[in-house]
Scaffold this motif. Sequence first.
Motif, short mmCIF file in Angstrom:
data_model
loop_
_atom_site.label_atom_id
_atom_site.label_comp_id
_atom_site.label_asym_id
_atom_site.label_seq_id
_atom_site.Cartn_x
_atom_site.Cartn_y
_atom_site.Cartn_z
N MET A 12 0.83 -1.15 0.02
CA MET A 12 0.08 -0.08 -0.04
C MET A 12 0.91 1.16 0.01
O MET A 12 2.11 1.23 0.59
CB MET A 12 -0.85 -0.02 1.22
N ASN A 22 -2.48 7.29 3.42
CA ASN A 22 -3.78 7.37 4.28
C ASN A 22 -4.42 8.70 3.82
O ASN A 22 -5.14 9.47 4.62
CB ASN A 22 -3.10 8.18 5.49
N CYS A 23 -4.81 8.71 2.48
CA CYS A 23 -5.73 9.75 1.98
C CYS A 23 -7.08 9.59 2.16
O CYS A 23 -7.82 10.68 2.09
CB CYS A 23 -5.62 9.79 0.31
N LYS A 24 -7.66 8.46 2.90
CA LYS A 24 -8.91 8.32 3.15
C LYS A 24 -10.00 8.12 2.02
O LYS A 24 -11.24 8.21 2.35
CB LYS A 24 -9.27 9.19 4.20
N CYS A 26 -10.85 5.74 0.30
CA CYS A 26 -11.38 4.43 0.46
C CYS A 26 -12.58 4.47 1.55
O CYS A 26 -13.12 3.45 1.61
CB CYS A 26 -10.32 3.49 0.82
N CYS A 28 -11.55 4.47 4.64
CA CYS A 28 -10.91 4.05 6.08
C CYS A 28 -10.06 5.27 6.35
O CYS A 28 -9.42 5.98 5.52
CB CYS A 28 -10.08 2.88 5.66
N THR A 30 -6.85 5.02 7.42
CA THR A 30 -5.47 4.87 7.15
C THR A 30 -5.46 3.73 6.01
O THR A 30 -6.37 2.89 6.02
CB THR A 30 -4.55 4.36 8.26
N CYS A 31 -4.25 3.27 5.46
CA CYS A 31 -4.17 2.35 4.45
C CYS A 31 -3.97 0.97 5.49
O CYS A 31 -4.56 0.00 4.93
CB CYS A 31 -2.72 2.55 3.79
N CYS A 48 -9.86 1.28 -3.08
CA CYS A 48 -8.80 2.08 -3.14
C CYS A 48 -8.42 1.99 -4.66
O CYS A 48 -7.96 1.12 -5.17
CB CYS A 48 -7.49 1.36 -2.49
N PRO A 49 -8.22 3.47 -5.18
CA PRO A 49 -7.82 3.48 -6.50
C PRO A 49 -6.37 3.35 -6.72
O PRO A 49 -5.83 3.41 -7.86
CB PRO A 49 -8.29 4.94 -6.71
N TYR A 50 -5.65 3.32 -5.77
CA TYR A 50 -4.20 3.27 -5.90
C TYR A 50 -3.55 1.93 -5.44
O TYR A 50 -2.35 1.89 -5.26
CB TYR A 50 -3.74 4.49 -4.77
FE1 SF4 Z 1 -5.86 6.23 0.32
FE2 SF4 Z 1 -6.16 3.65 -0.76
FE3 SF4 Z 1 -4.77 4.08 1.92
FE4 SF4 Z 1 -7.32 4.33 1.44
S1 SF4 Z 1 -5.97 2.65 1.13
S2 SF4 Z 1 -6.22 5.55 2.33
S3 SF4 Z 1 -7.67 4.97 -0.78
S4 SF4 Z 1 -4.11 4.90 -0.35
#
Ligand code: SF4
Length: 381
Positions: A12, A22-24, A26, A28, A30-31, A48-50
């Motif tokens: 991740m 940890n962009c949120k 998704c 959640c 944190t990752c 999660c697009p990443y």
């Molecule tokens: Fe962002 Fe993906 Fe981490 Fe979720 S899992 S916080 S969407 S990077």
Amino acid sequence: MEMTGLQIFKYMPAAKKLEHTNCKECGCPTCMVYSLKLAKQQIKLDRCPYVCDELRQIYCQSLKHPQNTVQIGDLKIGGENVLYRHEKTFINPTILAVMVDCSKPDYEDKIKGICEFKYTHVGENFGVDLVILKNSDNKAELSLRAYRRSNPAIINSEQLQSLELNIIEEQDFQTTKDYLIETRRRAILEKDENSSAPVCVVMKNDDIYSQCAKAGFYLCKYANMLVFEEFDADLFSTLITLRHNIFTDPQKTLQVDSGLYKYNNPDENSIIFMTTNFALTYFAVANELENLAVPSYLIIVPADGMSVLTAWSAQTFTPEIVSKFLEELDIKNKIKTRKIIIPGLVSDMIEELNAQCPDFEFVEGTKDASDIGEFVKKLSV
Ligand code: SF4
């Protein structure tokens, strides 16, 4: 093998210190939380697009079931996820089946023998799991249904062939054993779809000792179904015992229901024994009490299925628990006897038990169930 949250997290953005950590997006915080949820399949991968392609591939592969599950009436086989029982547990016990050729003159006797077979092991009743009728007509099926008491499932040989099973005839022992091990290894380790069908072995009709030795091995590694041409009660009892040991969950102790058990028609003045709900302890004591020509009660205390000493050390068999359970069973009002015989192994508890349960007097019993007979004789003198 399914992935753990930590295994997922390594891929991740947060673990790799990348953009979007940890962009949120998704949902959640944190990752790490996303990874833990993904491991438990509580969130979809595409939330999660990443997610990188490598994780996508490994994760999807990890979700594939190594072995298919096949249902035959109420019976299920396959669906296994591990090579060794101690890694997790085996799931669906190997089916033990008998093929009955209805064109043979003695087929009704054979059906009768199969249906009358009943075997009790660690408190559970077992019989033949499945009867496969060959050259069957309605008459054979009706006769089977009329006889059956131990409730084997019934199919005919055409239905067997139509199931999504890998059916093999037993070759020599080495070839069959190698085939079974190789097939299961490919199914579990490589998730090879060509090896995912449960394997059914049609046994050669050897002498009973060879059949027992070979079938015992195939049952451990890794036949999902064994089909025998002849029925032999001793062979089936042996295999059922082995199967019971292999397919019990190693993470769960064998336990029996807690409660008040009665032996030889006790009345309100009969002697009372007490022990824990570990199955092997229960059966050892119950067997002795049953065989004594003395009416008695046995109080089985709920102790998370632990044996007496283990339960005592783990605090699941304590004076407080005993006191609460005696109240729950309402022993004081149901039985006039006030002495309760506890296992000799926990005689150190007696003082506390007497203080905690003033309506009763606790007495040190034997350390070993096999000495109960002698102990009771001395009590009666
Ligand atoms: Fe962002 Fe993906 Fe981490 Fe979720 S899992 S916080 S969407 S990077």
